[in-house]
Design a protein around this motif. Structure first.
Motif, PDB file in Angstrom:
ATOM      1  N   VAL A 174      40.445  33.085  31.887  1.00  0.00           N
ATOM      2  CA  VAL A 174      40.586  34.469  31.747  1.00  0.00           C
ATOM      3  C   VAL A 174      39.161  35.093  31.101  1.00  0.00           C
ATOM      4  CG1 VAL A 174      41.717  36.651  30.990  1.00  0.00           C
ATOM      5  CG2 VAL A 174      42.887  34.536  31.729  1.00  0.00           C
ATOM      6  N   TYR A 183      40.756  42.665  32.074  1.00  0.00           N
ATOM      7  CA  TYR A 183      40.378  41.356  32.241  1.00  0.00           C
ATOM      8  C   TYR A 183      41.212  40.707  33.479  1.00  0.00           C
ATOM      9  CZ  TYR A 183      44.798  40.837  29.341  1.00  0.00           C
ATOM     10  OH  TYR A 183      46.090  40.966  29.041  1.00  0.00           O
ATOM     11  N   LEU A 185      41.958  36.786  36.092  1.00  0.00           N
ATOM     12  CA  LEU A 185      42.344  35.397  36.130  1.00  0.00           C
ATOM     13  C   LEU A 185      41.445  34.850  37.327  1.00  0.00           C
ATOM     14  CD1 LEU A 185      43.917  32.969  35.437  1.00  0.00           C
ATOM     15  CD2 LEU A 185      45.672  33.899  37.111  1.00  0.00           C
TER      16      LEU A 185
END
Length: 404
Positions: A174, A183, A185
């Protein structure tokens, strides 16, 4: 130490091994509270040792550095330690070049379970001096300068504030998404590459005071919701996200005054003895803000898509289990039931029937108690058609924990 070394295997290169050991140590060890609060006389002697870092999970910089050197030695990676007037960290040799690694400064204080910085992982003298403009990293030893910047940019761990996760032959991590406040993944097969984004926006309002947890192919993380944090579960198979529960959270100062309220946050850790994901306050580390049983069933429980009837998975709950039955688009020709067939040492010892609703599509969840069951070591779950008594689907369940 055995658990730490279990993070590496013969198929990893030295960069992967150094990273796995760095992240394990930062996740499983916290900087000693008393020393951080300016009361070193209250700290046990073990905080200055590798034992304190690896066994008790409580150390200061010397304990971190000793533990990391010990782990690297066991992994066959050359390393050394550097000291300044008030600090200690490591040097790591990869491909003939030396690099700085400071696990202590990559592990925030107060401790946040699930937060690991990589700012001080495999960096040059120049990068270290740029990050620390004080005196903590002015070393005493006369050593050759570390000039290689090979690992400072373009690698998966650069800029990540969470541990990296190796699962199903790939790395998951992440880091910031399209702007500094959200943010994303990512998945990559090679640490030297950024890889692809699985979920482009996990949440807005990124804050490094809030940790994440990797568990059995899922990422658990939290987002803000007023006076609560929402605990999410994200499948690494398909990127689907589902809410697990709510965590009451109001920023609170530590009782001893060592940390103000704005240093509070929520870390996540897995409690193996209970099988639960626990939410822990940064400033109140002995208080569990919330505990949620892990959901180790397949992604079909969160996002059903099937053309036939199938058993989606099994979830442990107090005093029993829940079974997910996924129904396809086409309605079955006749009513169907879920049968449990119990075996002990290969012999059938009991049967139990549970009625199913005649669903046309979606997911039906059936609660099954364990009280009053026969003594069994294996259980077969079968969905049977009442008209033909032919199985629509079946699955085996191995009882690995119960003692009957």
């Amino acid at each position: 130490m055995t658990q730490a070394l279990a993070q590496v295997d013969a198929g990893m290169d030295d960069v992967e091994k150094a990273l796995a050991l760095h992240d394990y140590l930062a996740v499983h060890c916290g900087y000693n509270w008393a020393v951080a609060a300016g009361k070193p006389e209250e700290a046990p002697d073990t905080v200055y040792s590798a034992y304190g870092a690896l066994v008790e999970g409580d150390a200061v910089c010397q304990g971190y550095a000793l533990a990391y050197r010990l782990l690297l030695e066991e992994a066959g990676i050359p390393s050394a330690m550097l000291t300044s007037a008030n600090h200690m960290w490591n040097l790591v040799q990869l491909g003939g070049d030396w690099y700085h690694v400071d696990v202590t400064w990559d592990d925030p204080a107060p401790d946040t379970p699930g937060i690991v910085s990589h700012q001080y992982f495999l960096i040059s003298d120049a990068r270290l001096n740029g990050l620390d403009t004080g005196a903590s990293h002015i070393w005493n030893e006369e050593l050759q300068a570390r000039t290689s910047t090979k690992y400072e940019d373009g690698w998966a761990f650069n800029g990540s504030w969470y541990p990296l996760y190796r699962w199903s032959g790939a790395y998951y991590y992440v880091k910031f998404g399209s702007n500094p406040y959200e943010y994303a993944l990512y998945r990559t097969d090679d640490l030297s590459q950024i890889g692809i984004s699985i979920v482009g926006q996990l949440a807005n309002g990124y804050d490094s005071r809030f940790g994440a947890l990797w568990l059995n192919g899922f990422l658990y993380d939290t987002t803000a919701a007023g006076a609560e944090r929402i605990l999410w579960r994200c499948s690494l198979d398909d990127g689907s996200r589902a809410e697990v529960g709510r965590i009451p959270f109001t920023e609170t100062a530590s009782e001893d005054g060592a940390y103000p309220a704005d240093r509070d946050g929520v870390g996540l850790r897995y409690a193996a003895e209970t099988g639960e994901v626990e939410a822990i306050s940064r400033t109140r580390p002995t208080a569990v803000l919330g505990a949620f049983r892990q959901r180790d069933y397949p992604a079909a429980w969160d996002q059903v898509s099937t053309e036939t009837v199938e058993i989606a998975g099994l979830q442990a709950i107090p005093e029993g289990y829940r079974v997910g039955v996924a129904w396809g688009e086409a309605a079955p020709a006749a009513a169907q039931d879920l049968w449990e067939i119990f075996y002990k040492e290969g012999r059938l010892v009991g049967l139990r029937r549970s009625a199913l609703r005649h669903e046309e599509s979606g997911l039906e969840i059936i609660a099954l108690e364990t009280a009053g069951l026969p003594d069994w070591d294996q259980r077969k779950l079968v969905v049977l058609d009442e008209a033909s008594w032919s199985p629509a689907c079946e699955a085996w369940v191995q009882d690995e924990t119960a003692s009957r």
